[in-house]
Scaffold this motif. Structure first.
Motif, PDB file in Angstrom:
ATOM      1  N   MET A 259       4.545   0.485  -4.394  1.00 56.45           N
ATOM      2  CA  MET A 259       4.613   0.738  -5.828  1.00 56.45           C
ATOM      3  C   MET A 259       3.364   1.458  -6.306  1.00 56.45           C
ATOM      4  O   MET A 259       2.261   0.937  -6.184  1.00 56.45           O
ATOM      5  N   TYR A 260       3.559   2.663  -6.850  1.00 52.78           N
ATOM      6  CA  TYR A 260       2.478   3.462  -7.416  1.00 52.78           C
ATOM      7  C   TYR A 260       2.423   3.220  -8.922  1.00 52.78           C
ATOM      8  O   TYR A 260       3.261   3.728  -9.660  1.00 52.78           O
ATOM      9  N   GLY A 261       1.443   2.455  -9.366  1.00 57.88           N
ATOM     10  CA  GLY A 261       1.327   2.181 -10.789  1.00 57.88           C
ATOM     11  C   GLY A 261      -0.126   2.034 -11.184  1.00 57.88           C
ATOM     12  O   GLY A 261      -1.024   2.580 -10.543  1.00 57.88           O
ATOM     13  N   THR A 262      -0.375   1.293 -12.272  1.00 50.60           N
ATOM     14  CA  THR A 262      -1.751   1.009 -12.684  1.00 50.60           C
ATOM     15  C   THR A 262      -2.498   0.346 -11.544  1.00 50.60           C
ATOM     16  O   THR A 262      -3.688   0.599 -11.314  1.00 50.60           O
ATOM     17  N   THR A 263      -1.812  -0.527 -10.836  1.00 50.53           N
ATOM     18  CA  THR A 263      -2.287  -1.066  -9.572  1.00 50.53           C
ATOM     19  C   THR A 263      -1.313  -0.624  -8.477  1.00 50.53           C
ATOM     20  O   THR A 263      -0.222  -0.149  -8.760  1.00 50.53           O
ATOM     21  N   MET A 264      -1.725  -0.760  -7.251  1.00 51.44           N
ATOM     22  CA  MET A 264      -0.847  -0.445  -6.119  1.00 51.44           C
ATOM     23  C   MET A 264      -0.357  -1.760  -5.536  1.00 51.44           C
ATOM     24  O   MET A 264      -1.155  -2.689  -5.323  1.00 51.44           O
TER      25      MET A 264
END
Length: 512
Positions: A259-264
């Protein structure tokens, strides 16, 4: 009569997202509400739960405004594990304490390890105590805010809070519970009462279900506020990363959701219960599934920070500059520990490092180094999963960072692993909508969200990235003591704000 559809809403770290999807998986509409978290002291990350509900209402009303659909079910998900404590009526007593990016419970972790035994906690709960552990944050509230804790009777997370506000039902999914270490036993898949009753004797822990179970129907009161039809089913929901994995069909043994987001975040589905002191061993979102999970404290958060630092150029421009910089960022190397780090180093006092800087380096070099730092961290986590017994046969990417090719290509080049990228990468809200659709129709995620492209590693870069990875591992080991010393100075120099109790005052006496 309009088109029959479902709604999915996810409460994330930097925004809330909602989707309206028909029963064939066609995305009809989507919308987003951006928000900020509160950081009242170094290492503290909080959020007012009322924002979650207000944004859910706003998103739902926007999705429904054209009036061309008949909503048949609602899905919810949210960041986690979070700790929102309320009184017996469900009134929040303080802002919610967020997941592993909040590192305030270090002392409580040490105390609980000494009291129950670190090895015993790992074996019973599937995960070692870390900043991710919801149980340690409950212990922090009990110790530091006893005037609030004496009134605490219920525990919520964003998904269960939305389900409660919609249905009046108090329930939590099994996966979220499995991140409430040390209150939950992953072997028996139940609350572990001997430890729970000692840590939170007056807290009535929620009944447990699965993410796709129906929590209840939309009440008349919630229908009037949201515009949803009364009585339609609302699923129990789960933590966002697990809803992301559902959204891309990464539920088979050997699947890894990236998941590529604010965190990984990384979720590997494993054939049986596995534990590692450097990872999280959890119950899956679906019945009879088990996971090894990993999470970096920052990834997209660093790229956002850099964008703001650079005067807010747009992301496509920064990506163009990063691509021009080339592999290795012209000799820069970054440690992405800007908010401490979760897995696999489990070090809340780690700090970000940018090594190799010269006056000739550019914005593109720094941005490239940030993207590569994420890839290096992903590789470290994947190697740790393999060492713990996890087998990764297929990697599926999801999240906002999959837009454009550069970031995913860098991660594939560094890890040496191909990534499948599905048609819809919007993520958790889409997964929540899919679970809601399963309640009312026989739907398949392969039909809803087929794979559209594959990102393959470039073998000509393997040697260079192997060398950079070795330096990455050396850099943390060599700078750890300095980083810890600086973290201690930050704690002294950044004047702490008073403990936030205004929420209690604001809500005191309010009837619900």
């Amino acid at each position: 009569m309009g088109v029959s559809a479902v709604i999915g809403v996810d409460i994330g770290t930097s925004s809330s997202k909602g989707v309206l999807v028909d029963l064939d998986g066609r995305l009809i509409r989507s919308c987003t509400r951006e928000h900020d978290v509160d950081r009242p002291q170094p290492g503290w990350v909080e959020m007012d739960a009322e924002v979650w509900w207000q944004e859910f209402v706003a998103i739902t009303r926007e999705l429904l405004a054209p009036g061309d659909t008949d909503v048949a079910a609602v899905g919810v998900s949210g960041m986690g594990p979070c700790v929102l404590l309320t009184d017996a009526a469900g009134t929040p007593l303080r802002p919610a304490i967020l997941y592993g990016i909040d590192t305030r419970s270090t002392r409580q972790i040490a105390t609980l390890n000494e009291r129950f035994g670190g090895d015993e906690i790992l074996q019973r709960c599937g995960s070692a105590l870390s900043s991710q552990a919801a149980g340690a944050k409950i212990a922090w509230i009990a110790e530091t805010e006893p005037h609030l804790f004496t009134r605490a009777r219920r525990l919520f997370m964003p998904s269960s809070w939305l389900a409660f506000r919609l249905t009046g039902r108090y329930v939590l999914d099994q996966h979220s519970a499995s991140q409430c270490t040390p209150l939950y036993d992953t072997e028996s898949r139940a609350w572990y009462q001997p430890w729970a009753s000692e840590i939170a004797p007056d807290l009535v822990l929620p009944p447990l279900g699965w993410a796709g179970d129906v929590a209840g129907g939309v009440t008349a009161e919630a229908a009037a506020v949201t515009g949803l039809p009364p009585g339609i089913p609302v699923i129990t929901g789960t933590i966002d990363a697990w809803s992301e994995a559902i959204s891309v069909g990464a539920q088979g043994v050997g699947d890894l959701m990236l998941m590529y987001g604010t965190t990984m975040f990384l979720v590997n589905t494993v054939p049986n219960r596995l534990t590692s002191p450097s990872l999280w061993g959890t119950v899956g979102a679906l019945p009879d599934t088990r996971n090894l999970a990993a999470g970096m404290a920052t990834s997209g958060a660093i790229t956002r920070w850099l964008r703001e630092l650079f005067g807010s150029p747009d992301y496509p421009e920064l990506l163009r500059l990063a691509e021009r910089s080339g592999p290795g960022a012209r000799g820069l190397l970054m440690l992405p520990y800007f908010a401490g780090e979760r897995t696999p180093i489990m070090d809340p006092e780690a700090r970000g490092v940018i090594a190799g800087l010269t006056v000739s380096h550019t914005r593109g070099d720094l941005y490239r180094a940030a993207l590569e730092a994420t890839g290096l961290g992903v590789r470290h986590n994947i190697e740790t999963m393999a060492a713990a017994g996890g087998e990764i046969r297929r990697v599926v990417a999801v999240g906002g960072g999959t837009q454009g090719e550069l970031w995913t290509q860098i991660v594939s080049d560094i890890t040496g692993r191909a990534q499948l990228i599905p048609a819809q990468t919007i993520g958790a809200s889409f997964g929540a909508a899919f679970l809601a659709a399963q309640v009312i129709s026989d739907v398949s995620i392969d039909v809803w969200n087929p794979i559209r492209e594959v990102r393959t590693p470039r073998p000509e870069l393997t040697a260079d990235y192997d060398e950079l990875y070795a330096l990455y591992r050396q850099l943390y080991a060599g700078s750890r003591d300095v980083a810890h010393g600086l973290a201690a100075r930050q704690a002294r120099l950044m004047a702490p704000a008073p403990v936030r109790t205004h929420h209690e005052v604001r809500t005191e006496g309010v009837a619900r």
